[in-house]
Write an enzyme that holds these catalytic residues in place. Structure first.
Site, PDB file in Angstrom:
ATOM      1  N   HIS A 121     -94.165 -55.941  21.973  1.00 30.92           N
ATOM      2  CA  HIS A 121     -93.006 -55.058  22.045  1.00 30.92           C
ATOM      3  C   HIS A 121     -93.539 -53.643  22.233  1.00 30.92           C
ATOM      4  CE1 HIS A 121     -89.218 -53.240  19.985  1.00 30.92           C
ATOM      5  NE2 HIS A 121     -89.045 -53.376  21.291  1.00 30.92           N
ATOM      6  N   LYS A 177     -90.893 -44.945  22.575  1.00 30.90           N
ATOM      7  CA  LYS A 177     -91.613 -45.767  23.555  1.00 30.90           C
ATOM      8  C   LYS A 177     -91.225 -45.404  24.984  1.00 30.90           C
ATOM      9  CE  LYS A 177     -90.681 -50.040  22.766  1.00 30.90           C
ATOM     10  NZ  LYS A 177     -89.519 -49.765  21.900  1.00 30.90           N
ATOM     11  N   THR A 178     -89.928 -45.439  25.252  1.00 28.71           N
ATOM     12  CA  THR A 178     -89.453 -45.190  26.608  1.00 28.71           C
ATOM     13  C   THR A 178     -89.729 -43.746  27.024  1.00 28.71           C
ATOM     14  OG1 THR A 178     -87.726 -46.872  26.377  1.00 28.71           O
ATOM     15  CG2 THR A 178     -87.434 -45.240  28.115  1.00 28.71           C
ATOM     16  N   LYS A 211     -83.329 -59.761  24.637  1.00 31.21           N
ATOM     17  CA  LYS A 211     -84.196 -60.070  23.508  1.00 31.21           C
ATOM     18  C   LYS A 211     -84.324 -61.567  23.264  1.00 31.21           C
ATOM     19  CE  LYS A 211     -85.562 -55.963  22.634  1.00 31.21           C
ATOM     20  NZ  LYS A 211     -86.943 -55.590  23.056  1.00 31.21           N
ATOM     21  N   SER A 223     -87.221 -49.130  17.840  1.00 27.96           N
ATOM     22  CA  SER A 223     -86.189 -48.339  18.497  1.00 27.96           C
ATOM     23  C   SER A 223     -86.116 -46.939  17.898  1.00 27.96           C
ATOM     24  CB  SER A 223     -84.833 -49.041  18.348  1.00 27.96           C
ATOM     25  OG  SER A 223     -83.808 -48.283  18.930  1.00 27.96           O
TER      26      SER A 223
END
Length: 532
Positions: free
Chosen positions: A217, A239-240, A198, A235
């Site tokens: 992001h 997303k992933t 980061k 988080s």
């Protein structure tokens, strides 16, 4: 073992005064880094032959201990705030000398790397770490150098070095400091590898807007016909998971740039949050669990080396880093066209927002600037009910410039390119957390698939009260009754009351940007709110 062979090379490490006889490991392969990590007691090997480490005292980033050196380059450019904390050149120089002296008494691991799949905006790095496992992380997350280019930036990470706040000018014994003038990132007192990742992202967020590239992001993937989709989200919002689609090629899962004609990955790997990971729910991420990957802060089943992904007793933030090569269906080089679809992901624990809604340009900028998700009870000490979290541009902690700069850049992109923007709730339906239930991943995947295939372009839409969001009346693979959240609550009055409460939180958050946007952005948010 990749020893340094001459004094000039030793100086170039960013460790002046290092003796060439000292143990310095350069460009080790993942196999050798794992061997070194095991030999030094940094971790264990799981029954899947994956190195598992504990990051020690810190199992996540420490935003209040991230500093930027204030000097002629940054003084008037940086958005100084509680996440961009100024520190003087003198303090940095003293700490730098101490960290270098500390590492010069120890073995170090060195890796040259790059960030930026687009050649014209690429940044070269030299990563110097105290541990082999941190160097394995750098191998996994960053791109491999494609020549003998001299590194522009140096990253030095010494988790074993602890600052003295009374002497060294830090808040506590850990720190992460970015010096833009010296092009150096200095990290100490923390073994959490995400600080390395980061800090580099923050550097790119400062540099790339000067090249008219929007740093984001977000995750990104690419369809069979070349259409690019990007997924913004904090988080835990998916997303992933959602970008790892077996029917589409992955560009990247976390950090990208949007230039004149392309979207490109900054990194060469993924850093997935893996609490509850299973082969059934997230097959591509589970498949990446093989030799060369790195697990952080996981727990094992008793008397075994089998990871229990449901055990988050150490931290909810258990992580897996792996190179993109661990996923079969990826774009190489990791570059896509200008996106056709943008998804803003939010895990709304209040159960107010719809599973999917289509946004106009003004709403897109509003929700981008809001960067909303919600924490749920039990994830952090003291949280007993859903708590709204707003992170500007879905990445406030990594923005050296004022958020309006990035929002304005997005607005320019939306004016220039024809695309769809969607708000997707991966959180709760039928009530808030504790009453309702989490929206099924299969339903979210079906909605995103329908949006990508254009199946939501011509269906009827209805407007959600309070938030004025446009909701499709039909979506293949999803029960129509759940598309409008009002219909999923047992008590419509309770829904409206909760919606008004959340709307008030949105408007209170947006009020901080009114003076920068002439009040325009705040006018397109939820309008029917309770008094603040």
């Amino acid at each position: 073992m990749g020893q340094i062979t001459n004094k000039n090379a030793a100086m170039q490490l960013g460790l002046p005064g290092r003796n060439i006889a000292q143990e310095t490991h350069c460009q080790l392969t993942p196999e050798n880094l794992i061997k070194e990590a095991l030999k030094r007691g940094e971790g264990d090997l799981t029954d899947q032959h994956v190195l598992a480490i504990d990051t020690g005292e810190f199992t996540g980033r420490s935003p209040k201990d991230r500093f930027i050196v204030t000097d002629s380059l940054t003084k008037d450019a940086v958005w100084w705030s509680d996440i961009n904390i100024p520190i003087s050149t003198e303090v940095f120089d003293c700490l730098y000398t101490k960290v270098v002296d500390y590492l010069n008494q120890r073995a170090v691991f060195v890796r040259d790397a790059m960030v930026g799949a687009e050649k014209n905006s690429r940044l070269t790095l030299r990563v110097v770490t105290e541990t082999a496992s941190q160097n394995l992380f750098a191998y996994n997350l960053f791109l491999r150098p494609d020549g003998d280019t001299e590194p522009e930036w140096t990253i030095i990470s010494a988790p074993g070095f602890k600052a003295d706040p009374f002497i060294d000018g830090t808040r506590q014994h850990n720190f992460s400091i970015i010096n833009f003038t010296r092009k150096t990132i200095l990290i100490g007192g923390t073994g959490y590898t995400g600080e390395i990742k980061k800090a580099v992202f923050a550097v790119l967020n400062f540099i790339l807007p000067q090249q008219n590239i929007l740093p984001m992001h977000c995750a990104a993937n690419k369809g069979e016909d070349g259409d690019t989709a990007i997924f913004f989200g904090l988080s835990g919002t998916g997303k992933t998971t959602l970008s790892a689609d077996p029917e589409r090629q992955l560009i990247g899962d976390d950090e990208h740039g949007w230039g004149e004609n392309s979207v490109f990955n900054f990194e060469g790997g993924c850093y997935a949050k893996i609490a509850g990971l299973s082969a059934e729910k997230e097959p591509q991420i589970y498949e990446a669990l093989r030799r060369g990957a790195l697990l952080e802060n996981v727990c094992f089943y008793p008397l075994s080396k089998t990871v229990d992904f449901n055990n988050i007793s150490k931290t909810e933030n258990i992580r897996l880093s792996y190179p993109l090569s661990h996923i079969n269906n990826t774009v190489n080089p990791a570059v896509g066209d200008v996106p056709r679809n943008i998804f803003f992901l939010t895990a709304d624990a209040f159960g107010v927002l719809p599973p999917i809604a289509k946004l106009n340009k003004a709403q897109a900028m509003y929700y981008f600037l809001s960067g909303y998700t919600a924490k749920i009870a039990g994830t952090e000490f003291g949280i007993n009910e859903p708590e709204a979290t707003f992170s500007a541009c879905f990445g406030r902690a990594f923005l050296p410039l004022h958020p309006m700069k990035y929002a304005e850049m997005l607005g320019e992109k939306l004016d220039k390119y024809p695309l769809n923007v969607w708000l997707v709730n991966t959180g709760w339906t039928g009530g808030s957390y504790g009453t309702g239930e989490r929206i099924k991943l299969s339903y979210t995947r079906a909605m995103i698939k329908a949006a990508l295939k254009g199946q939501l372009d011509y269906v009827p839409y209805q407007k959600l009260p309070v938030f004025d969001l446009m909701i499709p009346a039909w979506c293949p693979g999803v029960p129509s009754g759940m598309l409008n959240p009002v219909n999923t609550w047992a008590d419509p009055y309770s829904y409206e009351e909760t919606a008004r409460h959340l709307a008030g939180l949105f408007r209170k958050n947006c009020s901080q940007y009114q003076s920068f946007a002439d009040g325009m952005l705040c006018s397109v948010g939820p309008v029917a709110v309770s008094p603040l």
